[in-house]
Design an enzyme around this catalytic site. Structure first.
Site, PDB file in Angstrom:
ATOM      1  N   THR A  22     -14.617  86.953  27.086  1.00  0.00           N
ATOM      2  CA  THR A  22     -15.454  87.215  25.914  1.00  0.00           C
ATOM      3  C   THR A  22     -15.122  88.653  25.524  1.00  0.00           C
ATOM      4  OG1 THR A  22     -17.303  88.101  27.180  1.00  0.00           O
ATOM      5  CG2 THR A  22     -17.313  85.727  26.784  1.00  0.00           C
TER       6      THR A  22
ATOM      7  N   LYS B  61      14.581  91.045  22.548  1.00  0.00           N
ATOM      8  CA  LYS B  61      13.319  90.542  21.998  1.00  0.00           C
ATOM      9  C   LYS B  61      13.249  89.026  21.884  1.00  0.00           C
ATOM     10  CE  LYS B  61      10.456  92.662  19.677  1.00  0.00           C
ATOM     11  NZ  LYS B  61       9.053  92.888  19.902  1.00  0.00           N
TER      12      LYS B  61
ATOM     13  N   ASN C 132      -6.871  63.199 -19.878  1.00  0.00           N
ATOM     14  CA  ASN C 132      -7.977  63.792 -19.107  1.00  0.00           C
ATOM     15  C   ASN C 132      -8.410  62.904 -17.943  1.00  0.00           C
ATOM     16  OD1 ASN C 132      -7.730  65.625 -21.121  1.00  0.00           O
ATOM     17  ND2 ASN C 132      -9.742  65.278 -22.052  1.00  0.00           N
TER      18      ASN C 132
ATOM     19  N   TYR D 200     -13.663  68.171 -20.091  1.00  0.00           N
ATOM     20  CA  TYR D 200     -12.336  68.675 -19.758  1.00  0.00           C
ATOM     21  C   TYR D 200     -12.086  69.985 -20.489  1.00  0.00           C
ATOM     22  CZ  TYR D 200      -7.367  69.294 -19.182  1.00  0.00           C
ATOM     23  OH  TYR D 200      -6.145  69.836 -18.872  1.00  0.00           O
TER      24      TYR D 200
ATOM     25  N   SER E 176       3.373  72.220 -17.878  1.00  0.00           N
ATOM     26  CA  SER E 176       2.995  72.047 -16.469  1.00  0.00           C
ATOM     27  C   SER E 176       3.937  71.090 -15.741  1.00  0.00           C
ATOM     28  CB  SER E 176       1.557  71.522 -16.354  1.00  0.00           C
ATOM     29  OG  SER E 176       1.436  70.264 -16.996  1.00  0.00           O
TER      30      SER E 176
ATOM     31  N   GLN F 159      -6.025  72.606 -15.760  1.00  0.00           N
ATOM     32  CA  GLN F 159      -4.619  72.453 -15.402  1.00  0.00           C
ATOM     33  C   GLN F 159      -4.254  73.348 -14.212  1.00  0.00           C
ATOM     34  OE1 GLN F 159      -1.632  71.668 -18.457  1.00  0.00           O
ATOM     35  NE2 GLN F 159      -0.620  73.577 -17.864  1.00  0.00           N
TER      36      GLN F 159
ATOM     37  N   LYS G 147      -3.882  72.236  -9.970  1.00  0.00           N
ATOM     38  CA  LYS G 147      -2.857  71.538  -9.194  1.00  0.00           C
ATOM     39  C   LYS G 147      -2.061  72.435  -8.252  1.00  0.00           C
ATOM     40  CE  LYS G 147      -2.130  69.458 -13.052  1.00  0.00           C
ATOM     41  NZ  LYS G 147      -3.576  69.355 -13.410  1.00  0.00           N
TER      42      LYS G 147
ATOM     43  N   SER H  22      15.301  89.629  17.529  1.00  0.00           N
ATOM     44  CA  SER H  22      15.278  90.810  16.679  1.00  0.00           C
ATOM     45  C   SER H  22      16.706  91.150  16.294  1.00  0.00           C
ATOM     46  CB  SER H  22      14.646  91.977  17.438  1.00  0.00           C
ATOM     47  OG  SER H  22      15.067  93.208  16.859  1.00  0.00           O
TER      48      SER H  22
ATOM     49  N   GLU I 276       2.694  83.688  14.556  1.00  0.00           N
ATOM     50  CA  GLU I 276       2.314  84.696  13.557  1.00  0.00           C
ATOM     51  C   GLU I 276       2.262  84.101  12.154  1.00  0.00           C
ATOM     52  OE1 GLU I 276       4.171  88.839  14.845  1.00  0.00           O
ATOM     53  OE2 GLU I 276       5.528  87.180  15.220  1.00  0.00           O
TER      54      GLU I 276
HETATM   55  N1  ARG Z   1      -1.484  68.848 -18.098  1.00  0.00           N
HETATM   56  C1  ARG Z   1      -2.890  68.639 -18.226  1.00  0.00           C
HETATM   57  C2  ARG Z   1      -3.636  69.033 -16.942  1.00  0.00           C
HETATM   58  O1  ARG Z   1      -3.019  69.250 -15.998  1.00  0.00           O
HETATM   59  C3  ARG Z   1      -3.168  67.213 -18.505  1.00  0.00           C
HETATM   60  C4  ARG Z   1      -4.375  67.001 -19.351  1.00  0.00           C
HETATM   61  C5  ARG Z   1      -4.203  67.603 -20.672  1.00  0.00           C
HETATM   62  N2  ARG Z   1      -5.240  67.191 -21.543  1.00  0.00           N
HETATM   63  C6  ARG Z   1      -5.407  67.757 -22.718  1.00  0.00           C
HETATM   64  N3  ARG Z   1      -6.359  67.308 -23.435  1.00  0.00           N
HETATM   65  N4  ARG Z   1      -4.678  68.770 -23.122  1.00  0.00           N
HETATM   66  O2  ARG Z   1      -4.834  69.146 -16.907  1.00  0.00           O
END
Ligand code: ARG
Length: 464
Positions: A154, A282, A109, A316, A22, A321, A324, A276, A289
Site C-alpha cells: 500500500t 537497455k 440523419n 440533428y 467526412s 458529425q 465519429k 535503446s 508504457e
Molecule cells: N455526414 C453526416 C454526419 O456524419 C451525415 C448526416 C448529414 N446530415 C445532414 N443533414 N447534413 O453526421
C-alpha cells in the site's frame, strides 16, 4: 453528386466543401450503411414503393457495390461529401434512376445514427474478445503463481505478503467489470433510429420495428426526434473505453515497476520489449508504457464527445458529425494496445525467487504478530503498540522480527513471549488469510475457478 443540390443556384465554396467532407473517415461505415440499405429496400418493397423485380435488382446492385468497395474498385471521390453520398453514386452508376429510389423515407440523419450503432455493436464484440485474451493471459500467470509469495504494497511501501497470483487476478477483476459494462451498454445501444427520417418519421408506410429486428436491434426508437439526436451510446461507449484505458494504465505502471532494476520481479520477453539506440544494455518496457500513455488518448476522446454534445438543441445538428472520429480512434486504440499487453503478460517470466525472498521485507509480518497477540487476549491497541516498539528495536539493531532473543523480546514488552515467532513465516501468513476474498493460495485457486467460468461466458458472448 451532392444529395441536396436542387434548391441551390451556385456551387459550394471550396472552404465549405473542405470543412464539410467526412468521407475520409466515415468510409469505414460502408458495410453497415449497406446493411441498413438492404433492410430499407425490403421495407420499401413491403410498403409497395419498390416492385419485386426492382427490389431484386436493388439487392444485387448493393451486393455488387459492397464487393467493389471491398476490392477497391469503387472508391469515394473528392466530390463525395460523405459515405452516404458516395454509396448513392455507386447505386446510380449501377441502376440509373432506380438507384435514386432508396432515399425515400430515410435521411442521412437516421442513417448515420443507425450506421454508427451498427459499427459499434459489431466492434464491441471484437474488443471484448481481445479483453478476454488479456484476462486469460493474466489468469495463466496467476495459476502458475498462486503459491508464490510476494511483497504486497500500500502506498507503494511493503505492507503484507500476498500471493503473486492474487495480485495478478486483482488486474483481471477490473477487466471483467469492463466487459460487463460493455454488455450492459450493448443492451441500451440495441435501439434502431432507422425510420425516424430527418427528425419526424415518415409519411410513407414503413415499418421501423421490422427494420430494427432485421438489423439485429431489439426495437425501433420510440421517438424520432430523440433517435436522430441521441449520441448517448457513443459517449457511454467512450466512457467504457476510457475506463479500460485506465485499467490498462494501472497494469502498465505495475509492469514498468516490476521490470525495473529496483524490483526485478519480472523479465520481459525480447519480443515484447525494446532496446535503446545508444545504450546497448537497455531493455525497455515500451508496451507497458504505451498502454499507460494511450489511456490519455481514450480519456480525451470521451471529453471530445461530451463537449460536442453539451447544449445541442434538438434534433440533428451538424456538430454530430464530430461523433465519429473519437469513436473510431477509441476502437482502433483498444484493438492496437490489447494484443500487445496480452502478449507482454503471457510471455513475461516471473522471478519467483526474488518475490519470495523479499516478501517479508520491511517488517511485513508485523500485522501477523499483532493479530497473534489479539488471539491471545491482548487488546489490539496494546498489541499494535508492542509490535511497533519491536519494529523500532529491530531497525536500530539492524535485524528482522524473528532474530530477537527471548530476553530482548520480554524487555521490549511483556506480551512478546517466545511463541510469537511461530507466526513469523510467510507461507503461514498467506495460508492464514483464508476467508473469502483473501490471499490464501487455496482461496486464490477458488477465485481462479470462478473467474474462468465468468470469462468463458464472456468469450461466448463476444463470439455471438
Ligand atoms: N455526414 C453526416 C454526419 O456524419 C451525415 C448526416 C448529414 N446530415 C445532414 N443533414 N447534413 O453526421
Amino acid at each position: 453528386m451532392r444529395l441536396w443540390g436542387g434548391r441551390f443556384e451556385g456551387g459550394p465554396a471550396d472552404a465549405l466543401t473542405r470543412l464539410s467532407v467526412s468521407v475520409h473517415f466515415d468510409w469505414r461505415l460502408v458495410p453497415y450503411d449497406l446493411l441498413a440499405s438492404r433492410a430499407h429496400a425490403r421495407v420499401l418493397n413491403r410498403a409497395g414503393l419498390l416492385a419485386d423485380d426492382e427490389l431484386e435488382r436493388m439487392l444485387t446492385a448493393i451486393d455488387d457495390l459492397e464487393q467493389a468497395c471491398k476490392s477497391g474498385a469503387f472508391r469515394p471521390t473528392v466530390a463525395d461529401e460523405d459515405v452516404h453520398t458516395a454509396l448513392e453514386r455507386g447505386l446510380l452508376e449501377r441502376l440509373g434512376t432506380l438507384g435514386g429510389k432508396l432515399r425515400a423515407g430515410r435521411s442521412r440523419n437516421d442513417q448515420i445514427a443507425t450506421d454508427l450503432r451498427l459499427y459499434l455493436r459489431d466492434h464491441v464484440r471484437t474488443v471484448v474478445s481481445r479483453l478476454v485474451e488479456l484476462e486469460t493471459a493474466l489468469m495463466s500467470q496467476a495459476e502458475r503463481h498462486a503459491e508464490t509469495a510476494a511483497p504486497g504494497m500500500t502506498h507503494l511501501q511493503h505492507a503484507q505478503p500476498v500471493s503473486f497470483g492474487h495480485q495478478l487476478l486483482a488486474h483481471v477483476h477490473p477487466i471483467t467489470r469492463d466487459i460487463h459494462r460493455l454488455q450492459d451498454w450493448d443492451r441500451r445501444a440495441a435501439v434502431s433510429p432507422l425510420g425516424s427520417g430527418a427528425l419526424a418519421g415518415s409519411s410513407l408506410p414503413l415499418d421501423p420495428q421490422a427494420v430494427a429486428l432485421e438489423l439485429g436491434f431489439d426495437a425501433a426508437a420510440p421517438n424520432s426526434m430523440d433517435a436522430v439526436a441521441d449520441r448517448d451510446f457513443a459517449a457511454e461507449f467512450l466512457f467504457c473505453a476510457a475506463m479500460i484505458g485506465i485499467h490498462l494504465s494501472r497494469l502498465g505502471e505495475e509492469i514498468v515497476l516490476w521490470a525495473s532494476q529496483e524490483f526485478r520481479w519480472i523479465e520481459m520477453d525480447d519480443a515484447y520489449s525494446t532496446g535503446s539506440s545508444i545504450m546497448p544494455q537497455k531493455k525497455n518496457p515500451d508496451v507497458a508504457e504505451l498502454a499507460r500513455g494511450k489511456s490519455g488518448r481514450l480519456i480525451g476522446s470521451l471529453m471530445t464527445m461530451l463537449t460536442t454534445l453539451k447544449g445541442l438543441p434538438l434534433t440533428y445538428n451538424r456538430d454530430l458529425q464530430e461523433d465519429k472520429e473519437p469513436v473510431f480512434d477509441a476502437v482502433d486504440t483498444l484493438l492496437l494496445v490489447l494484443p500487445a499487453v496480452s502478449g507482454l503478460v503471457s510471455t513475461m517470466r516471473v522471478n519467483s525467487a526474488k518475490l519470495e525472498s523479499t516478501a517479508s521485507d520491511g517488517f511485513a509480518l508485523a500485522t501477523d504478530l499483532a493479530e497473534l497477540l489479539v488471539r491471545k487476549g491482548v487488546a489490539f491497541r496494546d498489541a499494535h503498540e508492542a509490535v511497533g516498539h519491536l519494529v523500532v528495536w529491530c531497525q536500530v539493531n539492524e535485524c528482522d522480527l524473528g532474530d530477537v532473543s527471548d530476553e530482548d523480546l520480554a524487555k521490549i514488552s511483556p506480551v512478546l513471549t517466545p511463541d510469537v515467532r511461530d507466526v513469523l513465516n510467510v507461507a503461514g501468513a498467506l495460508r492464514a488469510r483464508k476467508a473469502y476474498g483473501g490471499t490464501a493460495p487455496d482461496r486464490v485457486r477458488d477465485q481462479l475457478a470462478a473467474l474462468r467460468e465468468a470469462v468463458d461466458a464472456q468469450a461466448a458472448w463476444a463470439a455471438n
